[in-house]
Design an enzyme around this catalytic site. Sequence first.
Site, PDB file in Angstrom:
ATOM      1  N   GLU A 228      -6.561  -7.147  -1.759  1.00  0.00           N
ATOM      2  CA  GLU A 228      -7.021  -7.143  -0.370  1.00  0.00           C
ATOM      3  C   GLU A 228      -8.462  -6.649  -0.346  1.00  0.00           C
ATOM      4  OE1 GLU A 228      -5.023  -5.075   2.727  1.00  0.00           O
ATOM      5  OE2 GLU A 228      -3.013  -5.528   2.003  1.00  0.00           O
TER       6      GLU A 228
ATOM      7  N   GLU B 200       0.793  -1.214   0.000  1.00  0.00           N
ATOM      8  CA  GLU B 200       0.000   0.000   0.000  1.00  0.00           C
ATOM      9  C   GLU B 200       0.838   1.284   0.000  1.00  0.00           C
ATOM     10  OE1 GLU B 200      -4.068  -1.714   2.019  1.00  0.00           O
ATOM     11  OE2 GLU B 200      -2.728  -0.549   3.298  1.00  0.00           O
TER      12      GLU B 200
END
Length: 396
Positions: free
Chosen positions: A319, A209
Amino acid sequence: MKYSLASLLSCTLAASAAVISSSAQQPPCKYPIGKPGSFAKPAGRLFDIDGKVQYFAGSNAWWLGHLSKNSDVDIALKQVAATGYKILRVWGFGDVNVIPPATNTDPNKVYFQILNSTGSYINYGADGLERLDYVVSAAEKFGVGLVLNFVNNWGDYGGIQAYSTAFGSNATTFYTNAKAQKAYRNYVRTIVTRYKKSPAIFSWELGNEPRCKGCLSSVITNWATDVSKYIKSLDPKHMVTLGDEGWLVPGDGIGDGSYAYSGIEGIDFAANLKINTLDYGTFHLYPDSWGYNYTWGADWIKQHDSIGKNNGKPVVLEEYGAPFPGNHTGVEKPWQDTVLKSGVAADQIWQFGSHDQSVPGPTLGDVNTIFYGDEEYEVLGTGHARAMLRKRVWGI
């Protein structure tokens, strides 16, 4: 008596011969790695795994390389394989600025790299890369592909914060700080060259991320271009991906200009997908954390599917989760149904959990975890994995 940082470090490293400079020649893997087999590769908007082009599901188990017992790794990988998952995303990093106390227990005992102002030092010992060695070796045995990432945007297990502490960068300057990037690349080289012969590596991932809040999106696009090119120079046979959440910018002409579409986090998914040395795109989905209704998740999936189609590349919902322990089905099953109806190549729920390891499941899990054997796992785990594998691939 005063000691310099270098002197203190020398004393520390003398006590642990397994910790050596990241620029030094590394010792061989503790466990056998590199069994005969084909490497996963893109096939249009899908992937070719072991000679078969198909849709599939996977999961995340960030903690797998931070388990001290081989038996715990085996239990997880055996259950992942039994689910029908093809890939598992695992933290390939474990950065510290100070060696953890010997009294620490899993998953906070293992560390892979020490960072300080004198440089980066790799821990090859029993509480270091020997653990990742075993994960890669065992993944070959159980037929599970691994997505290994190199750094965390968040402070968990070091990440950008550990580099910043060592080299004076911060969450945004990390991507251009010369000392931080030298150490990061040294670590990338260590991991890639150590495991590049393994067919268990599904892909290398630049980070978990990555964000650059308030930056021009070109900062991370340029960084991703340079680093992915570097990885390909070390290992042209494995795939590379960014590991971002899929943020968009107003110039993409998608969405309503709200948070996920504003560019505030310094990521342009559409631009990054055009990078030649990135083989596929990733996006994540956490509406509750981002200020959206759960039903918006279907739009997010469709939008990224469309971008992937326009670029002719695979995209993966890497995710997704919702904070309802033991009761995720109502929210997440509609997302999975959307994936099944789309051209998204794969999805990886956050995250896999097991009740059968020596480390208690809740210690490794969070509010998003689905546990193997639980009722909801039969739907969101096994059921969905089988549905993805059954999905017809047109034109193949």
